[in-house]
Design an enzyme around this catalytic site. Structure first.
Site, PDB file in Angstrom:
ATOM      1  N   ARG A 147     -11.246 -34.774   3.884  1.00 24.20           N
ATOM      2  CA  ARG A 147     -10.762 -35.984   3.350  1.00 24.20           C
ATOM      3  C   ARG A 147     -10.141 -35.798   1.916  1.00 24.20           C
ATOM      4  O   ARG A 147      -9.837 -37.096   1.239  1.00 24.20           O
ATOM      5  CB  ARG A 147     -11.853 -37.094   3.321  1.00 24.20           C
ATOM      6  CG  ARG A 147     -12.247 -37.470   4.759  1.00 24.20           C
ATOM      7  CD  ARG A 147     -12.804 -38.666   4.939  1.00 24.20           C
ATOM      8  NE  ARG A 147     -13.456 -38.985   6.264  1.00 24.20           N
ATOM      9  CZ  ARG A 147     -14.667 -38.422   6.704  1.00 24.20           C
ATOM     10  NH1 ARG A 147     -15.463 -38.058   5.994  1.00 24.20           N
ATOM     11  NH2 ARG A 147     -15.085 -38.589   7.797  1.00 24.20           N
ATOM     12  N   LYS A 187       4.472 -37.321  -3.086  1.00 22.68           N
ATOM     13  CA  LYS A 187       4.690 -37.515  -1.512  1.00 22.68           C
ATOM     14  C   LYS A 187       4.476 -36.213  -0.916  1.00 22.68           C
ATOM     15  O   LYS A 187       5.003 -35.078  -1.215  1.00 22.68           O
ATOM     16  CB  LYS A 187       6.165 -37.749  -1.335  1.00 22.68           C
ATOM     17  CG  LYS A 187       6.513 -39.107  -1.435  1.00 22.68           C
ATOM     18  CD  LYS A 187       7.985 -39.623  -1.181  1.00 22.68           C
ATOM     19  CE  LYS A 187       8.450 -41.192  -1.031  1.00 22.68           C
ATOM     20  NZ  LYS A 187       9.704 -41.207  -0.707  1.00 22.68           N
ATOM     21  N   GLU A 245      19.544 -32.670  -5.892  1.00 22.72           N
ATOM     22  CA  GLU A 245      18.491 -33.587  -6.294  1.00 22.72           C
ATOM     23  C   GLU A 245      18.832 -34.051  -7.797  1.00 22.72           C
ATOM     24  O   GLU A 245      18.419 -34.844  -8.356  1.00 22.72           O
ATOM     25  CB  GLU A 245      17.193 -33.203  -5.999  1.00 22.72           C
ATOM     26  CG  GLU A 245      17.023 -32.925  -4.468  1.00 22.72           C
ATOM     27  CD  GLU A 245      16.669 -33.968  -3.625  1.00 22.72           C
ATOM     28  OE1 GLU A 245      16.941 -35.226  -4.156  1.00 22.72           O
ATOM     29  OE2 GLU A 245      16.072 -33.995  -2.625  1.00 22.72           O
ATOM     30  N   LYS A 276      12.341 -39.088 -12.345  1.00 19.47           N
ATOM     31  CA  LYS A 276      11.346 -39.248 -11.461  1.00 19.47           C
ATOM     32  C   LYS A 276      10.121 -39.749 -11.685  1.00 19.47           C
ATOM     33  O   LYS A 276       9.367 -40.940 -11.241  1.00 19.47           O
ATOM     34  CB  LYS A 276      11.244 -37.978 -10.593  1.00 19.47           C
ATOM     35  CG  LYS A 276      10.147 -38.177  -9.457  1.00 19.47           C
ATOM     36  CD  LYS A 276      10.492 -37.228  -8.296  1.00 19.47           C
ATOM     37  CE  LYS A 276       9.912 -37.960  -7.094  1.00 19.47           C
ATOM     38  NZ  LYS A 276       9.915 -36.900  -5.961  1.00 19.47           N
ATOM     39  N   GLU A 278       6.123 -46.666  -2.835  1.00 21.84           N
ATOM     40  CA  GLU A 278       7.500 -46.815  -2.661  1.00 21.84           C
ATOM     41  C   GLU A 278       7.459 -48.484  -1.829  1.00 21.84           C
ATOM     42  O   GLU A 278       7.795 -48.711  -0.757  1.00 21.84           O
ATOM     43  CB  GLU A 278       7.857 -46.103  -1.447  1.00 21.84           C
ATOM     44  CG  GLU A 278       9.515 -46.095  -1.355  1.00 21.84           C
ATOM     45  CD  GLU A 278      10.022 -45.040  -0.680  1.00 21.84           C
ATOM     46  OE1 GLU A 278       9.896 -43.714  -1.026  1.00 21.84           O
ATOM     47  OE2 GLU A 278      11.040 -45.253   0.335  1.00 21.84           O
ATOM     48  N   HIS A 321      19.397 -39.956   1.258  1.00 18.72           N
ATOM     49  CA  HIS A 321      18.686 -39.341   2.283  1.00 18.72           C
ATOM     50  C   HIS A 321      18.895 -40.127   3.472  1.00 18.72           C
ATOM     51  O   HIS A 321      18.024 -39.511   4.544  1.00 18.72           O
ATOM     52  CB  HIS A 321      17.305 -39.459   1.704  1.00 18.72           C
ATOM     53  CG  HIS A 321      16.929 -38.449   0.541  1.00 18.72           C
ATOM     54  ND1 HIS A 321      17.631 -38.507  -0.858  1.00 18.72           N
ATOM     55  CD2 HIS A 321      15.965 -37.542   0.318  1.00 18.72           C
ATOM     56  CE1 HIS A 321      17.274 -37.435  -1.466  1.00 18.72           C
ATOM     57  NE2 HIS A 321      15.998 -37.037  -0.750  1.00 18.72           N
ATOM     58  N   HIS A 339      18.531 -37.064   6.125  1.00 22.83           N
ATOM     59  CA  HIS A 339      17.559 -36.753   6.721  1.00 22.83           C
ATOM     60  C   HIS A 339      17.603 -36.847   8.261  1.00 22.83           C
ATOM     61  O   HIS A 339      17.442 -35.904   9.070  1.00 22.83           O
ATOM     62  CB  HIS A 339      16.166 -38.014   6.556  1.00 22.83           C
ATOM     63  CG  HIS A 339      15.475 -37.482   5.283  1.00 22.83           C
ATOM     64  ND1 HIS A 339      14.533 -38.414   4.865  1.00 22.83           N
ATOM     65  CD2 HIS A 339      15.347 -36.283   4.463  1.00 22.83           C
ATOM     66  CE1 HIS A 339      13.958 -37.956   3.937  1.00 22.83           C
ATOM     67  NE2 HIS A 339      14.421 -36.668   3.548  1.00 22.83           N
ATOM     68  N   HIS A 365      18.089 -28.877   2.549  1.00 18.86           N
ATOM     69  CA  HIS A 365      17.912 -30.155   2.403  1.00 18.86           C
ATOM     70  C   HIS A 365      19.012 -30.866   1.276  1.00 18.86           C
ATOM     71  O   HIS A 365      19.447 -32.006   1.617  1.00 18.86           O
ATOM     72  CB  HIS A 365      16.312 -30.495   1.685  1.00 18.86           C
ATOM     73  CG  HIS A 365      16.002 -31.839   1.150  1.00 18.86           C
ATOM     74  ND1 HIS A 365      15.915 -32.615   2.505  1.00 18.86           N
ATOM     75  CD2 HIS A 365      15.902 -32.387   0.126  1.00 18.86           C
ATOM     76  CE1 HIS A 365      15.657 -33.737   1.780  1.00 18.86           C
ATOM     77  NE2 HIS A 365      15.425 -33.555   0.342  1.00 18.86           N
TER      78      HIS A 365
END
Ligand code: NAD
Ligand code: GLY
Length: 379
Positions: free
Chosen positions: A123, A144, A186, A228, A238, A249, A253, A266
């Site tokens: 956990r 993330k 990025e 960022k 978010e 994205h 994506h 990416h």
């Protein structure tokens, strides 16, 4: 010179330490921040392992008795359920407990996967990001973590912040050109969504990818991380402005998933997505954003500027509707009002499909911003 950037999210505060030739002090730095660590598991990929694992292990063994390693295949395909399971098996086999630490040594793939393993093992146990790519200036910061599902990118994951981001930029000198370009996308994104002065600096100082080294590289990384940091400090999970980090994205994506993970980097997918977002923005806001100049600039850096011919706009639209920002099956895209200012907008399916078709034909170059196809967009 070593630089520290403080990251303050609502769930956790931590430092990003950036500098050159720092690896020899990684154990002391981690020990100061993470007390009473019972065992360390380094998760890395095959390429990074062959280059840097021995040095990292050696440094860590100066402080820790139990240092284990788990090596995943290199590339986007490793962000999978299978590799996630294998990482947990490695953690269990080596008897990691709740006071153990995971180190993500690698690019965004290792960081996203190892971070998700740390978030879920017993956990949640502590983890440290040790980024080795330029792109990871983005992925290692902000918490993330995720793996991919065949139906969509980063669909299974958690928000889970690291204890520390330890960024030794001397490790980037072995990065192939296409990976530097991927990370540079990025960096450009951070400038376009937040800071027109920084975008100007990039244009003036990075005329070609080779210019990204030494102080310029460190400055570009620092600026990207500071932007960022400012955004995730306002919105960790978010609910609002963090979505701006998704500029480029929605299409990016969709392309990665449609082409098959790993076929396009990416950053290349995001760069093409940003170009499309700028193209859509001109039509949506009905104001010139100098799309053609962006296209020329992106081409100059070596980014793809047109959609692969075998990709169908209909299928891309379907994938875009599965994007995490979509609401009620309607695509929401981050659009640019001007350099440094972006906004999330709902885009009607039919309109988006038309724009995808126009963009697919020569990157939309033949269509100017007063084109009537842009007149019926829904806000
Ligand atoms: P990556 O981790 O696959 O690294 C790219 C390639 O470079 C790999 O083949 C890797 O083995 C190799 N490599 C890594 N370090 C190297 C080095 N120092 N020298 C030589 N080769 C090296 O990819 P990436 O571009 O770093 O990250 C892309 C991933 O990051 C995507 O999955 C993307 O979704 C994710 N991402 C996540 C976030 C986030 O906020 N979590 C943000 C942006 C991107
Ligand atoms: N890269 C998107 C985000 O971190 O929110």
């Amino acid at each position: 010179m070593m630089k520290r950037i403080h990251i303050a999210t609502s769930s956790k505060q931590y430092e990003v330490v950036i500098g050159n030739e720092l690896l020899h002090m990684i154990d002391r730095m981690i020990d100061r921040i993470c007390p009473h660590v019972t065992a360390v598991l380094i998760i890395t990929d095959e390429t990074v392992a062959s280059l840097y694992l021995a040095d990292v292990q050696q440094a860590l063994r100066q402080t820790y008795d139990r240092v284990y390693t788990h090596i995943i295949p290199s590339g986007e395909e490793a962000k999978s359920f299978e590799q996630f399971y294998a990482c947990h098996t490695a953690a269990l086999t080596n008897r990691l407990d709740r006071d153990s630490l995971i180190i993500a040594l690698g690019g965004g793939v290792v960081g996203d996967l190892a971070g998700f393993v740390a978030a879920t093992y017993m956990r949640g146990i502590r983890f440290v990001q040790v980024p080795t790519t330029l792109l990871a200036h983005d992925s290692a910061v902000g918490g993330k973590t995720a793996i991919n599902h065949p139906l969509g990118k980063n669909m299974i994951g958690a928000f889970y912040q690291p204890e520390l981001v330890f960024y030794d930029i001397s490790l980037l000198h072995t990065l192939p050109e296409q990976e530097m370009r991927s990370g540079f996308a990025e960096i450009i994104k951070h400038s376009l969504i937040y800071d027109r002065v920084f975008f100007g600096w990039l244009q003036a100082n990075v005329q070609k990818l080779d210019d990204l080294h030494g102080d310029r590289l460190q400055y570009a990384i620092q600026k990207g991380i500071e932007i960022k940091a400012a955004i995730v400090a306002k919105d960790e999970k978010e609910h609002g402005v963090r979505a701006h980090l998704n500029f480029g994205h929605t299409l990016g994506h969709a392309l990665e998933s449609e082409l098959g993970y790993g076929v396009m980097t990416h950053g290349d997918a995001v760069a093409l997505g940003m170009l499309f977002a700028i193209f859509v923005s001109e039509h949506f806001y009905k104001q010139p954003l100098f799309y053609s100049s962006f296209r020329t600039l992106f081409k100059h850096y070596g980014f793809p500027t047109s959609l692969p011919s075998h990709v169908s706009p209909e299928r891309l639209l379907e994938k875009m509707k599965k994007d995490k920002k979509a609401k009620d099956q309607t695509v929401r895209m981050v659009l640019m009002k001007e350099i440094g200012t972006v906004c999330v907008e709902r885009i009607d399916d039919e309109q988006l499909l038309r724009w995808l078709y126009v963009f697919a034909e020569e990157g939309g170059e033949k269509c100017d911003s007063s084109d009537s196809r842009g007149n019926d967009c829904e806000r």
